[in-house]
Design an enzyme around this catalytic site. Structure first.
Site, PDB file in Angstrom:
ATOM      1  N   PHE A  12     -25.933 -38.763  31.951  1.00 55.39           N
ATOM      2  CA  PHE A  12     -25.970 -40.002  31.151  1.00 55.39           C
ATOM      3  C   PHE A  12     -25.016 -41.061  31.741  1.00 55.39           C
ATOM      4  N   THR A  37     -28.345 -29.557  36.029  1.00 54.03           N
ATOM      5  CA  THR A  37     -28.435 -28.643  34.895  1.00 54.03           C
ATOM      6  C   THR A  37     -29.445 -29.264  33.917  1.00 54.03           C
ATOM      7  N   SER A  86     -20.898 -31.178  28.726  1.00 55.14           N
ATOM      8  CA  SER A  86     -20.347 -32.264  27.905  1.00 55.14           C
ATOM      9  C   SER A  86     -20.611 -32.159  26.406  1.00 55.14           C
ATOM     10  N   THR A 101     -17.405 -24.709  34.711  1.00 54.67           N
ATOM     11  CA  THR A 101     -17.698 -26.023  35.309  1.00 54.67           C
ATOM     12  C   THR A 101     -16.509 -26.977  35.180  1.00 54.67           C
ATOM     13  N   THR A 131     -12.038 -37.419  28.422  1.00 53.89           N
ATOM     14  CA  THR A 131     -12.485 -37.770  27.065  1.00 53.89           C
ATOM     15  C   THR A 131     -11.308 -37.946  26.111  1.00 53.89           C
ATOM     16  N   TYR A 156     -14.939 -27.235  24.457  1.00 50.56           N
ATOM     17  CA  TYR A 156     -15.197 -28.393  25.340  1.00 50.56           C
ATOM     18  C   TYR A 156     -13.915 -29.177  25.576  1.00 50.56           C
ATOM     19  N   SER A 159     -11.350 -27.408  27.612  1.00 52.41           N
ATOM     20  CA  SER A 159     -11.677 -27.345  29.046  1.00 52.41           C
ATOM     21  C   SER A 159     -11.396 -28.695  29.718  1.00 52.41           C
ATOM     22  N   LYS A 160     -11.664 -29.800  29.017  1.00 46.58           N
ATOM     23  CA  LYS A 160     -11.374 -31.124  29.592  1.00 46.58           C
ATOM     24  C   LYS A 160      -9.853 -31.332  29.673  1.00 46.58           C
ATOM     25  N   ASN A 186     -19.672 -42.550  23.966  1.00 47.97           N
ATOM     26  CA  ASN A 186     -20.574 -43.516  24.611  1.00 47.97           C
ATOM     27  C   ASN A 186     -21.940 -43.455  23.951  1.00 47.97           C
ATOM     28  N   LYS A 195     -27.268 -35.337  21.706  1.00 50.12           N
ATOM     29  CA  LYS A 195     -26.146 -36.073  21.122  1.00 50.12           C
ATOM     30  C   LYS A 195     -26.647 -36.880  19.915  1.00 50.12           C
ATOM     31  N   PRO A 211     -30.361 -34.441  11.157  1.00 50.84           N
ATOM     32  CA  PRO A 211     -29.334 -33.505  10.670  1.00 50.84           C
ATOM     33  C   PRO A 211     -27.932 -34.118  10.712  1.00 50.84           C
TER      34      PRO A 211
HETATM   35  P1  NAD Z   1     -24.021 -35.329  30.734  1.00 50.25           P
HETATM   36  O1  NAD Z   1     -24.022 -33.973  30.121  1.00 50.25           O
HETATM   37  O2  NAD Z   1     -25.064 -36.313  30.340  1.00 50.25           O
HETATM   38  O3  NAD Z   1     -24.105 -35.201  32.324  1.00 50.25           O
HETATM   39  C1  NAD Z   1     -23.367 -34.249  33.040  1.00 50.25           C
HETATM   40  C2  NAD Z   1     -23.912 -34.215  34.448  1.00 50.25           C
HETATM   41  O4  NAD Z   1     -23.135 -33.255  35.196  1.00 50.25           O
HETATM   42  C3  NAD Z   1     -25.375 -33.751  34.523  1.00 50.25           C
HETATM   43  O5  NAD Z   1     -26.088 -34.561  35.427  1.00 50.25           O
HETATM   44  C4  NAD Z   1     -25.279 -32.323  35.051  1.00 50.25           C
HETATM   45  O6  NAD Z   1     -26.404 -31.916  35.817  1.00 50.25           O
HETATM   46  C5  NAD Z   1     -24.020 -32.399  35.901  1.00 50.25           C
HETATM   47  N1  NAD Z   1     -23.370 -31.097  36.051  1.00 50.25           N
HETATM   48  C6  NAD Z   1     -23.060 -30.219  35.066  1.00 50.25           C
HETATM   49  N2  NAD Z   1     -22.500 -29.122  35.595  1.00 50.25           N
HETATM   50  C7  NAD Z   1     -22.434 -29.312  36.934  1.00 50.25           C
HETATM   51  C8  NAD Z   1     -21.955 -28.552  38.025  1.00 50.25           C
HETATM   52  N3  NAD Z   1     -21.415 -27.330  37.834  1.00 50.25           N
HETATM   53  N4  NAD Z   1     -22.048 -29.050  39.273  1.00 50.25           N
HETATM   54  C9  NAD Z   1     -22.586 -30.292  39.487  1.00 50.25           C
HETATM   55  N5  NAD Z   1     -23.080 -31.049  38.490  1.00 50.25           N
HETATM   56  C10 NAD Z   1     -23.002 -30.566  37.237  1.00 50.25           C
HETATM   57  O7  NAD Z   1     -22.548 -35.895  30.496  1.00 50.25           O
HETATM   58  P2  NAD Z   1     -22.071 -37.366  30.147  1.00 50.25           P
HETATM   59  O8  NAD Z   1     -22.148 -37.567  28.695  1.00 50.25           O
HETATM   60  O9  NAD Z   1     -22.684 -38.311  31.079  1.00 50.25           O
HETATM   61  O10 NAD Z   1     -20.504 -37.229  30.523  1.00 50.25           O
HETATM   62  C11 NAD Z   1     -20.060 -37.433  31.855  1.00 50.25           C
HETATM   63  C12 NAD Z   1     -18.547 -37.236  31.908  1.00 50.25           C
HETATM   64  O11 NAD Z   1     -17.915 -38.162  31.022  1.00 50.25           O
HETATM   65  C13 NAD Z   1     -18.095 -35.848  31.469  1.00 50.25           C
HETATM   66  O12 NAD Z   1     -17.018 -35.459  32.280  1.00 50.25           O
HETATM   67  C14 NAD Z   1     -17.620 -36.045  30.025  1.00 50.25           C
HETATM   68  O13 NAD Z   1     -16.629 -35.129  29.696  1.00 50.25           O
HETATM   69  C15 NAD Z   1     -17.092 -37.460  30.098  1.00 50.25           C
HETATM   70  N6  NAD Z   1     -17.142 -38.228  28.834  1.00 50.25           N
HETATM   71  C16 NAD Z   1     -18.314 -38.333  28.130  1.00 50.25           C
HETATM   72  C17 NAD Z   1     -18.344 -39.126  26.983  1.00 50.25           C
HETATM   73  C18 NAD Z   1     -19.608 -39.296  26.173  1.00 50.25           C
HETATM   74  O14 NAD Z   1     -19.579 -39.905  25.101  1.00 50.25           O
HETATM   75  N7  NAD Z   1     -20.768 -38.834  26.620  1.00 50.25           N
HETATM   76  C19 NAD Z   1     -17.187 -39.788  26.540  1.00 50.25           C
HETATM   77  C20 NAD Z   1     -16.003 -39.639  27.292  1.00 50.25           C
HETATM   78  C21 NAD Z   1     -15.996 -38.870  28.436  1.00 50.25           C
HETATM   79  O1  DAU Z   2     -15.362 -38.714  22.127  1.00 44.96           O
HETATM   80  C1  DAU Z   2     -15.963 -38.509  23.371  1.00 44.96           C
HETATM   81  C2  DAU Z   2     -16.949 -37.369  23.296  1.00 44.96           C
HETATM   82  O2  DAU Z   2     -18.059 -37.841  22.539  1.00 44.96           O
HETATM   83  C3  DAU Z   2     -17.396 -36.871  24.656  1.00 44.96           C
HETATM   84  O3  DAU Z   2     -16.294 -36.331  25.348  1.00 44.96           O
HETATM   85  C4  DAU Z   2     -18.494 -35.804  24.515  1.00 44.96           C
HETATM   86  O4  DAU Z   2     -18.972 -35.446  25.798  1.00 44.96           O
HETATM   87  C5  DAU Z   2     -19.635 -36.404  23.703  1.00 44.96           C
HETATM   88  O5  DAU Z   2     -20.616 -35.403  23.491  1.00 44.96           O
HETATM   89  C6  DAU Z   2     -19.123 -36.916  22.363  1.00 44.96           C
HETATM   90  O6  DAU Z   2     -18.702 -35.843  21.511  1.00 44.96           O
HETATM   91  P1  DAU Z   2     -19.067 -35.796  19.934  1.00 44.96           P
HETATM   92  O7  DAU Z   2     -19.025 -34.401  19.505  1.00 44.96           O
HETATM   93  O8  DAU Z   2     -18.277 -36.795  19.203  1.00 44.96           O
HETATM   94  O9  DAU Z   2     -20.613 -36.356  20.019  1.00 44.96           O
HETATM   95  P2  DAU Z   2     -21.947 -35.881  19.256  1.00 44.96           P
HETATM   96  O10 DAU Z   2     -22.986 -36.907  19.555  1.00 44.96           O
HETATM   97  O11 DAU Z   2     -22.258 -34.463  19.528  1.00 44.96           O
HETATM   98  O12 DAU Z   2     -21.536 -36.022  17.738  1.00 44.96           O
HETATM   99  C7  DAU Z   2     -21.097 -37.262  17.186  1.00 44.96           C
HETATM  100  C8  DAU Z   2     -20.746 -37.026  15.732  1.00 44.96           C
HETATM  101  O13 DAU Z   2     -21.967 -36.735  15.007  1.00 44.96           O
HETATM  102  C9  DAU Z   2     -19.843 -35.826  15.500  1.00 44.96           C
HETATM  103  O14 DAU Z   2     -18.974 -36.095  14.420  1.00 44.96           O
HETATM  104  C10 DAU Z   2     -20.809 -34.698  15.133  1.00 44.96           C
HETATM  105  C11 DAU Z   2     -21.918 -35.428  14.414  1.00 44.96           C
HETATM  106  N1  DAU Z   2     -23.264 -34.842  14.548  1.00 44.96           N
HETATM  107  C12 DAU Z   2     -23.715 -34.549  15.792  1.00 44.96           C
HETATM  108  C13 DAU Z   2     -24.973 -34.009  15.978  1.00 44.96           C
HETATM  109  C14 DAU Z   2     -25.470 -33.640  17.366  1.00 44.96           C
HETATM  110  C15 DAU Z   2     -24.076 -34.669  13.426  1.00 44.96           C
HETATM  111  O15 DAU Z   2     -23.674 -34.982  12.316  1.00 44.96           O
HETATM  112  N2  DAU Z   2     -25.314 -34.140  13.613  1.00 44.96           N
HETATM  113  C16 DAU Z   2     -25.798 -33.776  14.832  1.00 44.96           C
HETATM  114  O16 DAU Z   2     -26.949 -33.271  14.909  1.00 44.96           O
END
Ligand code: NAD
Ligand code: DAU
Length: 349
Positions: A12, A37, A86, A101, A131, A156, A159-160, A186, A195, A211
């Site tokens: 993403f 993945t 993630s 990972t 994060t 999660y 690990s971060k 994000n 997500k 949900p």
């Molecule tokens: P995502 O799950 O959408 O993407 C993760 C990517 O990493 C995928 O393309 C997957 O194929 C690749 N990957 C996973 N394991 C791997 C491995 N062993 N080797 C090589 N590639 C691998 O994640 P995202 O939401 O885009 O998050 C990206 C980064 O930003 C992560 O480090 C996450 O912790 C961080 N982050 C995410 C958010 C969020 O809201 N999504 C917020 C803050 C920080």
């Molecule tokens: O804060 C940054 C983080 O945000 C990133 O590091 C993570 O990679 C990213 O997945 C995200 O984590 P959250 O756990 O906050 O995101 P998620 O979208 O899974 O959930 C957002 C909120 O919504 C959380 O309070 C849980 C709730 N939730 C989530 C899902 C999937 C629900 O209520 N129902 C659901 O089905």
């Protein structure tokens, strides 16, 4: 000419960062290392396939041979490390994959950079994307700052947090030029529908229940993904070695209020009567160890590097919904596994 390794570029956030760098810096060669993945999707990068300054490598960041070979072949000037497992819920059911990972993968990259750059750290940079979840859970007041003590509470976030500590250890011990940023939730195009927002959009579209964990009163701070990518660009180029920067949207929402807002936007976009989508809201069992509230103080990044979020949330949400509605094929491929066909046709394996 610089050669930059971006890990996790098919995910993403990674795909938005790869696009920004490939288009904005034609003088850089961008190498995207991704294991593809379930979360990695080359459809996210279709528009870049034939760009001369872009290359995709399928590989795992925990694979020492692959990582060392890449560093030896490309002599990277910089690394932007996003690859990770993630999703918090998956970390609860399958924690070991996250430690493998997120911790081993990060240290494998750090070590390869250290060996490759030894003796000539000047102009090099290892940027670790992290994060806000490493800081734990807030009460009803206060914000996470860069000096908030780490208190991760899920596999999660633990690990971060571990990977952040390793990055800092390589800075203090070996002088590796590192920088870290910790960002809030994000949202935007290309987010995997596990997500909250893309899952809810998809369910509303298909008249399936939305949900909501617990009472829906947990709070998250939402940032448009392109604003995160813009911050990453700034920090990569202008951040100070050894420093950490918090990135957040100044945009806190209770989950249930966010979903009400989304339902209204979806009703309007789908031409449904107001109040139709919110009937799908269903309260379900809470997430184990569910962090109550995240909220980020990004004042350091704003003050020192001049960053600020570009989009108002309602505008960003509408833009996001429109993207998912216009890209239902993208969603369908992910959900039906047709994406695999795309990959085999494209790369012939
Ligand atoms: P995502 O799950 O959408 O993407 C993760 C990517 O990493 C995928 O393309 C997957 O194929 C690749 N990957 C996973 N394991 C791997 C491995 N062993 N080797 C090589 N590639 C691998 O994640 P995202 O939401 O885009 O998050 C990206 C980064 O930003 C992560 O480090 C996450 O912790 C961080 N982050 C995410 C958010 C969020 O809201 N999504 C917020 C803050 C920080
Ligand atoms: O804060 C940054 C983080 O945000 C990133 O590091 C993570 O990679 C990213 O997945 C995200 O984590 P959250 O756990 O906050 O995101 P998620 O979208 O899974 O959930 C957002 C909120 O919504 C959380 O309070 C849980 C709730 N939730 C989530 C899902 C999937 C629900 O209520 N129902 C659901 O089905």
């Amino acid at each position: 000419m610089k050669t930059i390794l971006i890990t996790g570029g098919a995910g993403f956030i990674g795909s938005h960062v790869v696009r920004l760098f490939v288009n904005k810096y034609p003088q850089y060669k961008i190498v995207n290392l991704d294991a593809l993945t379930y979360a990695g999707n080359l459809e996210n990068l279709k528009d870049l396939e034939f760009k001369p300054n872009y290359e995709f490598v399928k590989g795992d960041i925990t694979d020492l041979k692959v990582v060392n070979r890449l560093f030896a072949n490309y002599h990277f000037d910089g690394v932007i490390h996003l690859a990770a497992e993630s999703h918090v819920d998956r970390s609860i059911s399958n924690p070991l994959e996250f430690f493998n990972t997120n911790i081993l993968g990060t240290v494998t990259l750090l070590n390869a950079a250290r060996m490759e750059w030894q003796g000539h750290f000047e102009g090099k940079r290892f940027y670790h994307i992290s994060t806000d979840e490493v800081y734990g859970s807030l009460g009803s007041t206060g914000l996470f700052t860069e000096s908030t003590a780490y208190d991760p509470r899920s596999p999660y976030s633990a690990s971060k947090a571990s990977s952040d500590h390793l990055v800092r250890a390589y800075f203090h011990t070996y002088g590796l030029p590192v920088v870290i940023s910790n960002c809030s939730n994000n949202y935007g195009p290309n987010q995997f529908p596990e997500k909250l927002l893309p899952l809810s959009i998809n369910n509303i579209l298909n008249n399936r229940p939305i949900p909501i964990y617990g009472k829906g009163d947990n709070i998250r701070d939402w940032l448009y993904v392109e604003d995160h990518a813009a911050a990453i660009d700034l920090i990569f180029h202008e951040g100070k070695n050894g420093d950490t920067y918090n990135i957040g949207g100044i945009n806190e929402w209770k989950n249930i209020d966010l979903i009400y807002l989304l339902c209204g936007v979806m009703d309007a976009e789908l031409g449904r009567a107001a109040g139709t989508s919110e009937k799908l809201i269903t309260f379900v069992k809470d997430r184990a160890g569910h962090d109550r509230r995240y909220a980020i103080d990004s004042s350091k990044l704003m003050r020192e590097l001049g960053w600020k979020p570009s989009l108002q949330f309602e505008e960003g949400l509408r833009k996001t919904v429109k993207w998912y509605l216009a890209n239902q094929e993208w969603m369908r491929h992910i959900l039906s596994g047709e994406y695999e066909d795309y990959y085999h046709k494209q790369y012939g394996e």
